[in-house]
Design a protein around this motif. Structure first.
Motif, PDB file in Angstrom:
ATOM      1  N   ILE A 129     -11.415  40.660 -10.189  1.00 21.65           N
ATOM      2  CA  ILE A 129     -12.486  39.700 -10.489  1.00 21.65           C
ATOM      3  C   ILE A 129     -11.909  38.454 -11.154  1.00 21.65           C
ATOM      4  N   CYS A 130     -11.028  38.662 -12.124  1.00 20.34           N
ATOM      5  CA  CYS A 130     -10.440  37.517 -12.835  1.00 20.34           C
ATOM      6  C   CYS A 130      -9.539  36.695 -11.909  1.00 20.34           C
ATOM      7  N   ALA A 173     -13.438  39.974  -4.841  1.00 21.37           N
ATOM      8  CA  ALA A 173     -13.822  38.821  -4.028  1.00 21.37           C
ATOM      9  C   ALA A 173     -15.333  38.766  -3.831  1.00 21.37           C
ATOM     10  N   ALA A 174     -15.972  39.929  -3.644  1.00 21.53           N
ATOM     11  CA  ALA A 174     -17.421  39.965  -3.443  1.00 21.53           C
ATOM     12  C   ALA A 174     -18.165  39.553  -4.709  1.00 21.53           C
ATOM     13  N   VAL A 175     -17.672  39.971  -5.870  1.00 20.24           N
ATOM     14  CA  VAL A 175     -18.324  39.622  -7.135  1.00 20.24           C
ATOM     15  C   VAL A 175     -18.330  38.110  -7.342  1.00 20.24           C
ATOM     16  N   ILE A 176     -17.199  37.466  -7.127  1.00 21.76           N
ATOM     17  CA  ILE A 176     -17.111  36.024  -7.372  1.00 21.76           C
ATOM     18  C   ILE A 176     -17.776  35.228  -6.258  1.00 21.76           C
ATOM     19  N   TYR A 177     -17.654  35.669  -5.032  1.00 18.06           N
ATOM     20  CA  TYR A 177     -18.289  34.953  -3.911  1.00 18.06           C
ATOM     21  C   TYR A 177     -19.795  35.154  -3.930  1.00 18.06           C
ATOM     22  N   GLY A 178     -20.231  36.389  -4.071  1.00 19.91           N
ATOM     23  CA  GLY A 178     -21.636  36.687  -4.315  1.00 19.91           C
ATOM     24  C   GLY A 178     -22.600  36.524  -3.163  1.00 19.91           C
ATOM     25  N   LYS A 179     -22.140  36.481  -1.931  1.00 23.09           N
ATOM     26  CA  LYS A 179     -23.044  36.326  -0.790  1.00 23.09           C
ATOM     27  C   LYS A 179     -23.459  37.694  -0.249  1.00 23.09           C
ATOM     28  N   ASP A 180     -24.626  37.718   0.422  1.00 19.18           N
ATOM     29  CA  ASP A 180     -25.204  38.978   0.880  1.00 19.18           C
ATOM     30  C   ASP A 180     -24.306  39.731   1.847  1.00 19.18           C
ATOM     31  N   LYS A 181     -23.691  39.036   2.791  1.00 17.33           N
ATOM     32  CA  LYS A 181     -22.874  39.691   3.807  1.00 17.33           C
ATOM     33  C   LYS A 181     -21.730  40.478   3.176  1.00 17.33           C
ATOM     34  N   ALA A 182     -21.082  39.882   2.176  1.00 18.16           N
ATOM     35  CA  ALA A 182     -19.973  40.561   1.504  1.00 18.16           C
ATOM     36  C   ALA A 182     -20.449  41.829   0.814  1.00 18.16           C
TER      37      ALA A 182
END
Length: 285
Positions: free
Chosen positions: A137-138, A235-244
């Motif tokens: 995440i960091c 990557a999903a935590v920081i990007y935060g889009k539904d698809k991920a």
């Protein structure tokens, strides 16, 4: 105690006594009082942070360099081959740097496989996975802080199932890819092999890095290549889009299944753990 004897052309070069180390305890309270334990957790955090920082930057840089809006050269950038080298090369470097401190897991699936094989305790496995996820995440957070516009525009390096592939195909790709990686980890760090061939511990990071490289070449077109739940989660935590997030389960379930199969295969098939446990066979020189 078994004896390993090396023989070539009918000549015996020498014998070495070897005994498997005892399995790690499920819970070791004394371990929690040692600085070396927490130092290892910190090493996993920093290594995963660096891993995500370099690799996600590479992915985003490649996409920006081949975007017609920013570059007329559609063949520019590092390409898929360069991305695979970034992941494999960073694993090689980081495993080399941290192997003597934490074992150089840098991947919850690797930690899970080693836990199933009784190579690490439950508290160590749990804290390693937490540290790896936080480090991921960091690492992705640093990438976004430095290149926020590109980060959002080019998907933040998040793993997603590619169009045209079913969930089953994506899951299978993650299982097989992680099996290759964790199988390589077990083989490269096998204490019996290390006792026989002193050069193996020195070379261990190299085949592990190559395994990551080769798996990326095969599965980038399918899932972007996870084989590391922390990498996909960060990557999903920081990007935060539904698809991920919709596809996130693929990048946890697949790698954990692959790691479990690799642990079973190495411990109970290649090392004949099941046979030894039944007491029905004893290997003799």
């Amino acid at each position: 105690m078994a004896k390993d004897i090396e023989v070539a052309s009918g000549h015996e070069y020498g014998a070495k006594d070897y005994q498997d180390p005892p399995p790690a305890a499920l819970f070791d309270a004394e371990e929690l009082t040692k600085w070396s334990f927490y130092r290892a957790v910190i090493a996993e955090f920093i290594a995963t942070l660096l891993f995500l920082y370099i690799t996600v930057l590479t992915v985003i840089g490649y996409k920006s360099q081949t975007d017609p809006k920013h570059s007329p050269d559609q063949c520019g950038g590092v390409g898929i081959l360069g991305i695979a080298w970034a992941f494999g090369g960073m694993i090689f470097v980081l495993v080399y740097c941290t192997a003597g401190i934490s074992g150089g897991h840098i991947n919850p699936a690797v930690t899970f496989g080693l836990f199933l094989a009784r190579k690490v305790t439950l508290p160590r496995a749990f804290l390693y996975i937490v540290a790896q996820c936080l480090g991921a995440i960091c690492g992705c957070g640093l990438v976004k802080a430095f290149q926020k516009s590109y980060y959002n525009e080019y998907g933040g390096g998040a793993n997603e199932l590619a169009d045209g592939y079913s969930k089953g195909t994506g899951l299978g790709a993650e299982i097989i890819g992680t099996f290759v990686l964790v199988y390589t980890v077990f083989s490269a760090t096998d204490p019996k092999r290390n006792a026989r061939d002193s050069h193996v511990p020195v070379l261990a990071p190299l085949p592990i890095g190559f395994a990551v490289f080769m798996v990326h070449l095969a599965t980038i077109p399918i899932t972007g290549t996870g084989i590391n739940p922390a990498r996909s989660f960060g990557a999903a935590v920081i990007y935060g889009k539904d698809k991920a997030w919709d596809d996130q389960w693929l990048f946890w379930v697949g790698p954990m299944i692959g790691a479990a199969i690799a642990a079973f295969y190495h411990q109970y098939v290649l090392r004949a753990g099941a046979v030894k446990a039944l007491g029905s066979f004893r290997s003799n020189a």
